[in-house]
Design an enzyme around this catalytic site. Structure first.
Site, PDB file in Angstrom:
ATOM      1  CE  LYS A  55      -4.056   0.379   2.223  1.00  0.00           C
ATOM      2  NZ  LYS A  55      -5.194   0.187   1.321  1.00  0.00           N
TER       3      LYS A  55
HETATM    4  N1  PPE Z   1      -7.462  -2.828  -3.120  1.00  0.00           N
HETATM    5  C1  PPE Z   1      -7.024  -1.549  -2.931  1.00  0.00           C
HETATM    6  C2  PPE Z   1      -6.376  -0.842  -4.057  1.00  0.00           C
HETATM    7  C3  PPE Z   1      -7.180  -0.946  -1.681  1.00  0.00           C
HETATM    8  O1  PPE Z   1      -6.751   0.302  -1.497  1.00  0.00           O
HETATM    9  C4  PPE Z   1      -7.829  -1.648  -0.648  1.00  0.00           C
HETATM   10  C5  PPE Z   1      -8.043  -1.003   0.683  1.00  0.00           C
HETATM   11  C6  PPE Z   1      -8.273  -2.958  -0.900  1.00  0.00           C
HETATM   12  C7  PPE Z   1      -8.059  -3.514  -2.155  1.00  0.00           C
HETATM   13  C8  PPE Z   1      -8.908  -3.805   0.166  1.00  0.00           C
HETATM   14  O2  PPE Z   1      -7.969  -4.170   1.143  1.00  0.00           O
HETATM   15  P1  PPE Z   1      -8.392  -4.431   2.665  1.00  0.00           P
HETATM   16  O3  PPE Z   1      -8.739  -3.122   3.244  1.00  0.00           O
HETATM   17  O4  PPE Z   1      -7.189  -5.035   3.273  1.00  0.00           O
HETATM   18  O5  PPE Z   1      -9.534  -5.359   2.635  1.00  0.00           O
HETATM   19  N2  PPE Z   1      -8.294   0.395   0.636  1.00  0.00           N
HETATM   20  C9  PPE Z   1      -8.116   1.186   1.822  1.00  0.00           C
HETATM   21  C10 PPE Z   1      -8.094   2.665   1.506  1.00  0.00           C
HETATM   22  C11 PPE Z   1      -9.399   3.267   1.106  1.00  0.00           C
HETATM   23  C12 PPE Z   1      -9.322   4.757   0.966  1.00  0.00           C
HETATM   24  O6  PPE Z   1     -10.251   5.333   0.404  1.00  0.00           O
HETATM   25  O7  PPE Z   1      -8.352   5.361   1.452  1.00  0.00           O
HETATM   26  C13 PPE Z   1      -9.147   0.863   2.888  1.00  0.00           C
HETATM   27  O8  PPE Z   1     -10.190   0.302   2.577  1.00  0.00           O
HETATM   28  O9  PPE Z   1      -8.853   1.151   4.066  1.00  0.00           O
END
Ligand code: PPE
Length: 315
Positions: free
Chosen positions: A157
């Site tokens: 991330k």
């Molecule tokens: N893909 C991406 C690109 C992503 O940023 C997230 C989380 C996910 C998948 C899902 O991952 P998880 O949260 O581990 O299930 N995105 C984070 C940021 C959102 C934002 O707007 O800032 C989040 O959901 O916290």
């Protein structure tokens, strides 16, 4: 709801003082990694959902970015996040740790920058608005492509990665949609701007392989829940038109939780609302995060356990 305190480099400071200088490397180059974690109200008090997995991913993100030394262990980062929640008296909140290239490194070498660590928290509900849960959302396939894994590292991330998400989601919102589905560089479905994607067809659940997507912790939780409920979950490449003819489509993410997709590119998906199986998965997920599903109790890390070190807030 705003927080009173933010954890910065080892201590809690008033959030208004949690600032960084203009010449912060990460501000110029996106050289930071972050996490998004949720804390839920449970019978045992506020508890952080899959806390260790999130902090481990944060440390992995630092490894991918190439930072060689981090002053904090996963356990110390977890302790700091618990302190941040406690200091703010939140029962439920979103937790945002950020590790960033701070000073120096203006020659594009990460080794020449100092590393800063901060943890913020805030109240964040209904990522797609209050109606999304039952009604589902409308999305389009973005004109922007998701990262090739040898251009930007999709397992990390990294803050800079999110410029791509901003391009996609801003375009989708301006076009009148709620979210963007992004295809990978070979043209198969990857993920959304900030969520992973699933589809259901003939009672089976499908999701793209981990190849070009962030390994979402909500994605992992949903795979576990669905498997435990007896559904087959298949990780395989998915095409855009497989989504069009799916019975149900849903997205998962920490901020979004589990949200149904009712329309893609002006095509109604299923019955045009959050689907039947999605609703079941949504319910179990919402119960699990609030400690109401004993079999997933170990996913929760209560913040009010006895503490040995509470950093004093700066006056
Ligand atoms: N893909 C991406 C690109 C992503 O940023 C997230 C989380 C996910 C998948 C899902 O991952 P998880 O949260 O581990 O299930 N995105 C984070 C940021 C959102 C934002 O707007 O800032 C989040 O959901 O916290």
């Amino acid at each position: 709801m705003e927080s009173k305190f933010t954890w910065m480099d080892g201590r809690l400071v008033p959030t208004a003082e949690a600032n960084v200088p203009f010449l912060t490397n990460a501000l110029h180059y996106g050289t930071a990694v972050f996490e998004g974690i949720r804390c839920y109200n449970t019978e045992r008090g506020p508890a952080i959902f899959r806390h260790r997995e999130h902090m481990e991913r944060l440390v992995n993100s630092i490894q991918v970015l190439g930072v060689r030394e981090l002053a904090y262990s996963v356990d110390q980062l977890m302790q700091a996040a618990r302190e941040t929640v406690r200091a703010n008296n939140f029962t439920e909140c979103y937790i945002r740790p950020l590790i960033y290239a701070a000073q120096g490194g203006f020659n594009l070498v990460i080794d020449n920058a100092t590393i800063g660590v901060g943890i913020a928290a805030w109240f964040w509900k209904d990522y797609y608005g209050p109606e999304a849960l039952a009604k589902g959302v409308r999305v389009n396939v973005s004109s922007f492509t998701r990262h090739h894994p040898n251009v930007m590292m999709t397992k990390a991330k990294i803050s800079g990665n999110y410029a791509n998400s901003f391009l996609a989601r801003t375009e989708s919102m301006r076009l009148g949609f709620d979210e963007a589905i992004m295809l990978d560089p070979t043209g198969y479905v990857a993920e959304c701007s900030g969520d992973n994607l699933f589809m259901i067809r003939g009672g089976k659940i499908y999701t793209p392989t981990r190849m070009t997507v962030l390994e979402g912790i909500t994605r992992d939780s949903l795979i576990t829940i669905a498997t435990d409920l007896g559904y087959d979950v298949i990780e395989q490449p998915l095409s855009r038109d497989q989504l069009y003819i799916a019975d149900e489509v849903f997205m998962t993410g920490t901020a979004a939780e589990v949200v149904g997709v009712r329309e893609i590119d002006f095509r109604t998906i299923g019955e045009g609302k959050t689907g039947r199986i999605t609703t079941i998965l949504q319910r179990v997920f919402h119960a699990a995060v609030r400690g109401q599903e004993p079999r997933y109790a170990e996913w929760l890390d209560p913040v009010n356990l006895p503490v040995t070190t509470i950093a004093a807030p700066a006056e």
